[in-house]
Enzyme design. Structure first.
Site, PDB file in Angstrom:
ATOM      1  N   GLU A 481       0.798  -1.221   0.000  1.00 21.55           N
ATOM      2  CA  GLU A 481       0.000   0.000   0.000  1.00 21.55           C
ATOM      3  C   GLU A 481       0.835   1.276   0.000  1.00 21.55           C
ATOM      4  O   GLU A 481       0.341   2.343   0.375  1.00 21.55           O
ATOM      5  CB  GLU A 481      -0.985  -0.013   1.178  1.00 21.55           C
ATOM      6  N   GLU A 547      -6.634  -7.013  -1.736  1.00 22.10           N
ATOM      7  CA  GLU A 547      -7.046  -7.431  -0.396  1.00 22.10           C
ATOM      8  C   GLU A 547      -8.556  -7.313  -0.283  1.00 22.10           C
ATOM      9  O   GLU A 547      -9.097  -6.219  -0.258  1.00 22.10           O
ATOM     10  CB  GLU A 547      -6.391  -6.568   0.694  1.00 22.10           C
TER      11      GLU A 547
END
Length: 872
Positions: A481, A547
């Site tokens: 991320e 995710e």
């Protein structure tokens, strides 16, 4: 890439009189003490004559905490809240977890020009190394991921009695474990794992995994050593898994190291498929060189494919350096012939993956690490990756807050066909993507973590060399991320990876727009936690979601392994139940999703009903993504499929390798050829996520009420084209009518022309009020269950008599006959099974431990009483 144990008696091959070379692991009879209890320096300590009175046995490979646990100096940090009883390094200071490790070993100095090497595959974070009274490393080593190799030929004792002493230092910045993601974030100043300061799925590891955490080996070679072989395979064109193959091209190179004072000439060579490839080379004194061998064209190669698409063929390449008619060194490298490409799908606005020219719909799982305390084993890796294969997944992503996974992990992925998406060691939580009041430093400061950029890059280069030959390794990724700092990113992207690999796509970070264009907003991944079944079908998310996930609590047997007896109480959402130990183990709520099944009587009942939710959640997740394959999505990666600690969330099997219903719901919903029911459109659909054209499939649709009465809803021949999703039968009116009072079972099947079932999917649908009222009233059935041992496997047959209801949602377990405890790990061809009236199902229990004697089979279901079955 594995270096085989080569004994002199096995080296009588093509090169006449050969040097004896081998490699062995120093993995037993280590001793240890904390630094404060050692009153001498490393020079004296490493002398074999120095007595080691009252030294403790040590676990190597292993962390300091592992040694302390095995010596019963700390409680099990995985049980209850015992982790809170262990002193945390942030409060104790680094000396508390700074330790000496000592190992005596036998090794004679080699004759003539032989060389002996000492390898450390992972030390966290720093160390100094001594042998026989002398310091080996000129400067202190730092870096959890950076391998170390030392030529110890000159250090060896003449009588062969040697002592190795290693002092291990914790990371300079352990971080405050204040409950934030990575604690206060300062752990990211190091080049090491970030999760060890705590995350939303784990409590902090109190020593931050300080220790000699990976293998220590001794290697013996001749004058020249082979290191870092590199094999790249080119597979041009669009291939099929079977039939005659067009040629593939093999590109091989390796580095040769000459530590002697003399120039050495010889040849680097290998033989494969009857062809011999070699290259002459002369190495300067104390020199090294990277040697590129001529390309080899392989006719009709046996290709490696991801799971579900084809076989996982592997080759062994014996690479040798020969000088003066003798083998100086030999490495046997295992590899697979395959080529991985990517393309930008302009329709979905996401990246799609191609293997051997064929596009692959990604069904993946996120992985942290096998064990939070780094207690790794080849057997555990094999079991965990086999579970992922059994879920019908084809990719595992290694999350960036952990580590670059071990060679044994990749060997298992090669074996079972799991592609690997490997993050490097960054996370947006610690590295400054978000403003976070729990972090010590501001975003600008955190954005430049780690402190030592050169160490990060050196570690990247080293780990790429270690892992680049595995066919399962598909992608590199800058971090979780977030991108690394610009200088690190530029060096990785423009220099290190093109030079040292060059055959894999690099994602700047895990949810970057180059992977999945973020047209929704937010962080580019999720949602997490419980969802309605319909949500997975009708609500569009990111087109390649890195995710996305849900719950994952195990059943009562699983919970009893790590929750104290007084905490074995069912959560009660209506009363805002919060148990401190459940909370400590990061329980993620099922909210009111269990209520439609009726108020739980106790924890066992609650956990069994949670399995119904688990199964439905993960079947729906993958069916919903598959239903929009190549239209909305090119792939999805579940957050997450395993826990390295006893967490109460996001897992298909628990830390002890006991599967729950999540695994089998995913096993069903992820099948390559699959019939499924869209609960939003009330449509029966077939997804064919293979390269094959399936003709003449019989689609059978039946409904069953709670008493087992069957209503046929259709039967027709269908076809399934490769890589397609097709709608076949709309059931809205009839299904709504049948299920309105007490709900129904909806059975969908595909049969081939031999009338064999090729897919079987059974749903339980609510009544008109959204409750499973009928399930709460089902009559008990008594199926006939037999178990037979055949060739090391156990075949369980469950037969449901006619004239009654379905035998619904049966859990099968292999137990020790004496203790009645589950045998773990074993593998079930299916589980949490439902058997229709008048039918039977066979379940095969396999795996090494399935052959264990003195075992029985346990079965129980929603309306099937628990029974033990003797194995014949």
């Amino acid at each position: 890439m594995t270096r085989r144990l080569l004994l002199s008696g096995l080296l009588l091959c093509t090169a006449g009189s050969l040097a004896a070379q081998d490699q062995y692991e120093l993995n037993s009879e280590w001793k240890s003490l904390p630094i404060k209890e050692v009153k001498m320096d490393g020079n004296k300590l490493s002398l074999p004559a120095t007595a080691l009175k009252n030294w403790e046995p040590a676990t190597v490979p292993g962390t300091v905490l592992t040694t302390m646990l095995n010596n019963k100096q700390v409680p099990d940090p995985f049980y209850g809240m015992d982790n809170k009883k262990i002193p945390d390094i942030f409060h104790t200071g680094p000396e508390y977890y700074t330790r000496w490790f000592v190992k005596d070993f036998r090794e004679m100095p080699p004759a003539t020009d032989g060389q002996v090497w000492l390898h450390f595959r992972g030390v966290n974070d720093g160390c100094d190394i001594y042998i026989n009274g002398k310091k080996v490393n000129a400067t202190t080593h730092h870096g959890a991921y950076l391998r170390q190799t030392y030529n110890i030929t000159a250090f060896l004792a003449k009588d062969g009695h040697n002592r190795l002493a290693v002092i291990v230092y914790p990371a300079a910045f352990p971080g405050d474990p204040n409950g934030g993601q990575g604690g206060d974030g300062t752990i990211a100043r190091n080049v090491g794992p970030q999760y060890t300061a705590g995350w939303d799925w784990i409590q902090p590891m109190r020593d931050r995994n300080t220790g000699i955490w990976d293998k220590v080996t001794i290697e013996k070679t001749g004058a020249v050593r082979i290191l870092d072989p590199h094999i790249v395979t080119s597979v041009p064109g669009i291939r099929q898994p079977d039939g005659q193959q067009a040629p593939a091209i093999l590109h091989v190179q390796a580095t040769l190291q000459n530590p002697t004072a003399n120039a050495i000439s010889g040849k680097l060579k290998y033989q494969l498929e009857g062809k011999s490839i070699q290259q002459e080379v002369t190495l300067a004194p104390k020199g090294s060189a990277t040697v590129v061998l001529p390309d080899l064209t392989l006719e009709n190669p046996r290709l490696w494919w991801p799971a579900g698409y084809g076989p996982q063929h592997l080759y062994q390449l014996p690479l040798e350096f020969i000088t003066d008619g003798k083998i100086s060194d030999r490495e046997e490298v295992e590899f697979g012939i395959r080529e991985i490409q990517t393309a930008w799908n302009t329709h979905t606005r996401s990246r799609e993956v191609l293997v051997n020219g064929q596009r692959i719909f990604i069904k993946g799982g996120n992985w942290i690490t096998s064990d939070a305390m780094f207690r790794f084993s080849k057997e555990r890796y094999d079991a965990e990756i086999r579970f992922h294969r059994d879920m019908n997944l084809n990719l595992i992503r290694i999350w960036g807050g952990s580590l670059t996974e071990r060679p044994e992990f990749f060997e298992a992925c090669d074996k079972y066909g799991l592609l690997v998406f490997q993050d490097f060691w960054m996370s947006g939580d610690c590295n400054g993507r978000w403003l976070d009041p729990q972090k010590k430093d501001d975003q600008w400061t955190r954005r430049q973590y780690p402190n030592d950029h050169n160490l990060f890059l050196e570690s990247v280069a080293d780990q790429v060399k270690m892992l680049r030959n595995y066919p399962s390794l598909a992608f590199w990724c800058g971090g979780n991320e977030i991108t690394p700092p610009q200088d690190i990113l530029a060096a990785m992207k423009d220099s290190i990876l093109p030079k040292l690999d060059g055959a894999r796509y690099f994602f700047d970070y895990s949810n970057s727009d180059s992977m999945s264009y973020n047209f929704i907003g937010g962080n580019g991944d999720g949602p997490y936690g419980i969802q309605t079944v319909a949500h997975f079908w009708e609500d569009r998310t990111f087109p390649f979601n890195s995710e996305v996930g849900s719950v994952g609590v195990g059943d009562l047997v699983s919970l009893q392994r790590f929750l104290p007896k007084e905490n074995l109480v069912a959560p009660d959402f209506s009363k805002k139940f919060v148990d401190s130990i459940w909370d400590y183990h990061k329980y993620i709520g099922y909210n009111n999703s269990i209520d439609p099944y009726g108020t739980p009587k106790n924890l066992e009942d609650w956990a069994n009903k949670a399995q119904l939710v688990n199964y439905d959640q993960y079947r729906a997740l993958m069916e919903g993504f598959s239903a929009h394959m190549w239209d909305w999505y090119t792939g999805a990666i579940i957050w997450k499929t395993q826990n390295p600690w006893t967490a109460l969330r996001g897992q298909m099997y628990d830390y002890y390798l006991d599967p729950n219903a999540c695994l089998y719901g995913l096993h069903s919903g992820s099948k390559p050829l699959h019939v499924m029911y869209n609960p939003v459109e009330k449509m029966v659909m077939i997804v064919n996520n293979t390269f094959a054209y399936h003709r003449d499939l019989m689609l059978e649709i039946n409904a069953y009420d709670m008493a087992g009465k069957q209503t046929s809803l259709g039967q027709l021949f269908v076809e399934a084209t490769p890589g397609s999703v097709q709608k076949h039968v709309e059931l809205k009116t009839i299904v709504d009518k049948l299920k309105s009072q007490k709900g129904i079972f909806l059975s969908l099947r595909l049969r081939n022309l031999q009338k064999e079932i090729v897919d079987d999917n059974c749903y339980w649908l609510t009544d008109a009020n959204g409750n499973y009222s009928g399930l709460q009233e089902m009559s008990t059935v008594k199926p006939t269950v037999t178990a037979t041992r055949k060739s090391g496997e156990v075949v369980v047959t469950v037969s449901n008599p006619t004239g009654g209801p379905l035998a619904f949602f049966n859990r099968i377990s292999l137990l020790d006959a004496s203790s009645k405890e589950r045998i773990l790990p074993v593998f079930y061809s299916d589980n949490y099974i439902t058997v229709l009236p008048g039918e039977k199902k066979e379940i095969v229990i396999s795996g090494e431990k399935a052959a264990t004697k003195n075992t029985v089979v346990e079965i129980f279901g929603h309306n099937v009483n628990k029974q033990l079955v003797e194995i014949k």
